[in-house]
Design an enzyme around this catalytic site. Sequence first.
Site, PDB file in Angstrom:
ATOM      1  N   TYR A   1      -2.071   4.268  -5.986  1.00 26.31           N
ATOM      2  CA  TYR A   1      -3.144   4.972  -5.747  1.00 26.31           C
ATOM      3  C   TYR A   1      -3.798   6.247  -6.732  1.00 26.31           C
ATOM      4  O   TYR A   1      -4.074   7.198  -6.377  1.00 26.31           O
ATOM      5  CB  TYR A   1      -3.148   5.816  -4.325  1.00 26.31           C
ATOM      6  CG  TYR A   1      -3.199   4.677  -3.101  1.00 26.31           C
ATOM      7  CD1 TYR A   1      -2.033   3.720  -2.776  1.00 26.31           C
ATOM      8  CD2 TYR A   1      -4.093   4.518  -2.627  1.00 26.31           C
ATOM      9  CE1 TYR A   1      -2.227   2.782  -2.023  1.00 26.31           C
ATOM     10  CE2 TYR A   1      -4.544   3.739  -1.440  1.00 26.31           C
ATOM     11  CZ  TYR A   1      -3.336   2.676  -1.326  1.00 26.31           C
ATOM     12  OH  TYR A   1      -3.408   1.771  -0.068  1.00 26.31           O
TER      13      TYR A   1
ATOM     14  N   HIS B   1      -3.184  -4.139   2.246  1.00 28.50           N
ATOM     15  CA  HIS B   1      -4.521  -3.739   2.352  1.00 28.50           C
ATOM     16  C   HIS B   1      -4.922  -3.057   3.795  1.00 28.50           C
ATOM     17  O   HIS B   1      -5.522  -1.659   3.608  1.00 28.50           O
ATOM     18  CB  HIS B   1      -5.656  -4.920   2.123  1.00 28.50           C
ATOM     19  CG  HIS B   1      -6.999  -4.517   1.672  1.00 28.50           C
ATOM     20  ND1 HIS B   1      -7.330  -3.411   1.115  1.00 28.50           N
ATOM     21  CD2 HIS B   1      -8.346  -5.230   1.954  1.00 28.50           C
ATOM     22  CE1 HIS B   1      -8.537  -3.306   0.698  1.00 28.50           C
ATOM     23  NE2 HIS B   1      -9.118  -4.176   1.290  1.00 28.50           N
TER      24      HIS B   1
ATOM     25  N   HIS C   1     -11.312  -3.625   7.370  1.00 24.89           N
ATOM     26  CA  HIS C   1     -11.281  -4.601   6.369  1.00 24.89           C
ATOM     27  C   HIS C   1     -11.476  -5.975   6.959  1.00 24.89           C
ATOM     28  O   HIS C   1     -11.220  -6.807   6.383  1.00 24.89           O
ATOM     29  CB  HIS C   1     -10.203  -4.604   5.353  1.00 24.89           C
ATOM     30  CG  HIS C   1      -9.923  -3.291   4.538  1.00 24.89           C
ATOM     31  ND1 HIS C   1     -10.765  -2.936   3.722  1.00 24.89           N
ATOM     32  CD2 HIS C   1      -8.839  -2.418   4.584  1.00 24.89           C
ATOM     33  CE1 HIS C   1     -10.217  -1.605   3.166  1.00 24.89           C
ATOM     34  NE2 HIS C   1      -8.943  -1.363   3.841  1.00 24.89           N
TER      35      HIS C   1
ATOM     36  N   ASN D   1      -6.880  -3.448  -4.276  1.00 27.86           N
ATOM     37  CA  ASN D   1      -8.135  -2.784  -4.989  1.00 27.86           C
ATOM     38  C   ASN D   1      -7.725  -1.795  -5.558  1.00 27.86           C
ATOM     39  O   ASN D   1      -8.455  -1.293  -6.633  1.00 27.86           O
ATOM     40  CB  ASN D   1      -9.061  -2.601  -3.872  1.00 27.86           C
ATOM     41  CG  ASN D   1      -8.384  -1.925  -2.831  1.00 27.86           C
ATOM     42  OD1 ASN D   1      -7.300  -2.367  -2.004  1.00 27.86           O
ATOM     43  ND2 ASN D   1      -8.942  -1.031  -2.158  1.00 27.86           N
TER      44      ASN D   1
ATOM     45  N   ASP E   1       0.831  -1.300  -0.095  1.00 24.91           N
ATOM     46  CA  ASP E   1      -0.071  -0.053  -0.210  1.00 24.91           C
ATOM     47  C   ASP E   1       0.571   1.243  -0.035  1.00 24.91           C
ATOM     48  O   ASP E   1       0.746   2.156   0.968  1.00 24.91           O
ATOM     49  CB  ASP E   1      -0.986  -0.255   1.221  1.00 24.91           C
ATOM     50  CG  ASP E   1      -2.003  -1.486   1.157  1.00 24.91           C
ATOM     51  OD1 ASP E   1      -1.229  -2.401   1.369  1.00 24.91           O
ATOM     52  OD2 ASP E   1      -3.046  -0.900   0.894  1.00 24.91           O
TER      53      ASP E   1
ATOM     54  N   HIS F   1      -3.320  -9.526  -1.494  1.00 21.75           N
ATOM     55  CA  HIS F   1      -3.469  -8.116  -0.929  1.00 21.75           C
ATOM     56  C   HIS F   1      -4.147  -7.961   0.305  1.00 21.75           C
ATOM     57  O   HIS F   1      -3.983  -7.653   1.318  1.00 21.75           O
ATOM     58  CB  HIS F   1      -4.062  -7.333  -2.028  1.00 21.75           C
ATOM     59  CG  HIS F   1      -4.347  -5.840  -1.594  1.00 21.75           C
ATOM     60  ND1 HIS F   1      -3.128  -5.168  -1.441  1.00 21.75           N
ATOM     61  CD2 HIS F   1      -5.248  -5.062  -1.534  1.00 21.75           C
ATOM     62  CE1 HIS F   1      -3.561  -3.814  -1.058  1.00 21.75           C
ATOM     63  NE2 HIS F   1      -4.996  -3.799  -1.030  1.00 21.75           N
TER      64      HIS F   1
HETATM   65 FE   LIG Z   1      -6.057  -2.218  -0.517  1.00 15.80          FE
END
Ligand SMILES: [Fe+2]
Length: 460
Positions: A199, A349, A322, A229, A169, A312
Amino acid sequence: MAAPSPLPRFLILLLAVTSSAFAAAAATGAPVVGEDYVRPPPARCHRKALLSLFPWSKKEESAASSDPQQVHISLAGEKHMRITWVTNDNSVPSVVDYGTKESTYTMKSQGESTSYSYLLYSSGKIHHVVIGPLEDNTIYYYRCGGQGPEFQFKTPPSQFPLSLAVVGDLGQTSWTTSTLNHIKQCEHDMLLLPGDLSYADYMQHLWDSFGTLVEPLASNRPWMVTEGNHEKEHIPFFESGFQSYNARWKMPYEESGSRSNLYYSFEVAGAHIIMLGSYTDYDDSSDQYAWLKADLAKVDRKRTPWLIVLLHVPWYNSNWAHQGEGDSMMASMEPLLYAAHVDMVIAGHVHAYERAERVYNSRPDPCGAVHITIGDGGNREGLARRYRNPKPAWSVFREASFGHGELKIVNSTHAHWTWHRNDDEEPVRTDDVWINSLAGSGCIQEGSRDRESRKILMSP
Ligand SMILES: [Fe+2]
Ligand SMILES: *[C@@H]1O[C@H](CO)[C@@H](O)[C@H](O)[C@H]1NC(C)=O
């Protein structure tokens, strides 16, 4: 140009982008009901990114449009390296000159190139050139497209010790910069990234700025990544998803028998490393499941005593962020990893650090995998500070700080894992543990348990 005005279509697209961006943010950043963890709002750079969606905003031009930009390297099968870079000039050939002496190129490889469009954005020419066969543990000097500055990298060793830098991340904030500076200071042979790179979140030029930000490190050591994601960038009816990630971060999936850039494996020194995809199908009728089973069945622990998996979304996570998102993938695939005696599972994540002891089926198990969550590279969403209490039996260490990990595999049985916090200017070694491989344990033996394991991995 006589083309009709793109404005009406553009407005629809803009609506689609912003609404799905907000939907994505709501889905991933929503606090669990009753808890007070709320992610800080995006940093200011995001507004600038939004403005850049407009076609009349000017793209940044590099000094020479034929010069290589965003250079990064990745392993491409045994003794080969893939060199990836971008040029604004389409006429630059996809060739790499290289050699083991400075400014002396004794070898040359020809590769391929690609490009992609995303809404109103068109990428530069993205070059991928595989070079080799290469010597182990050797410095190579190289030049991209026959011009521009010289770069250099070191190939990984063929034997232990092997040093791996691990960060998840990442993003591109000042926290990212300090994490990258700390990684630069540590001796490493390769970097592993379990998802969420730039990102960019639909703002395609942010993939370019991310490529520029990581170039000093990523052109110098192989970066092996898997998707998170934030790589999806799927817009219903408009964009299918993963276009930018797949075009820019091509990993050795063909070389490992996979049919998707979203999951693959590779070997380095005595480690077999599997990169799984949390955002593609993983149930027992999926391609990924069949590929994973076949890949695990091929692992020879005499040749690669260490077996490590990255993905991830964590399966063992006691942070409120999460919570439960990895459950269905874990239900599908954890029995395979257990049967194959996987040593470590490293996830991202969750924007915090957590280490679990060897665990299987939610219970501490000496033949299970060590699970680590390291989604704390420094992205703009900030940290996930709220943990579930009491701490689950399998959780050993947890802390919500930015940082990176280092795995030094000393030999076939011993590896030293450290996690370095960077809330301060200096990296501070905060978690520190010796991990013994299952290859050197009583878990892998010619016995009834192992026959059971083989049955699971070999079943049709
Ligand atoms: Fe993520
Ligand atoms: C592996 O490394 C550990 C830690 O340095 C050491 O104690 C052990 O003896 C080594 N094992 C072998 C087989 O060399």
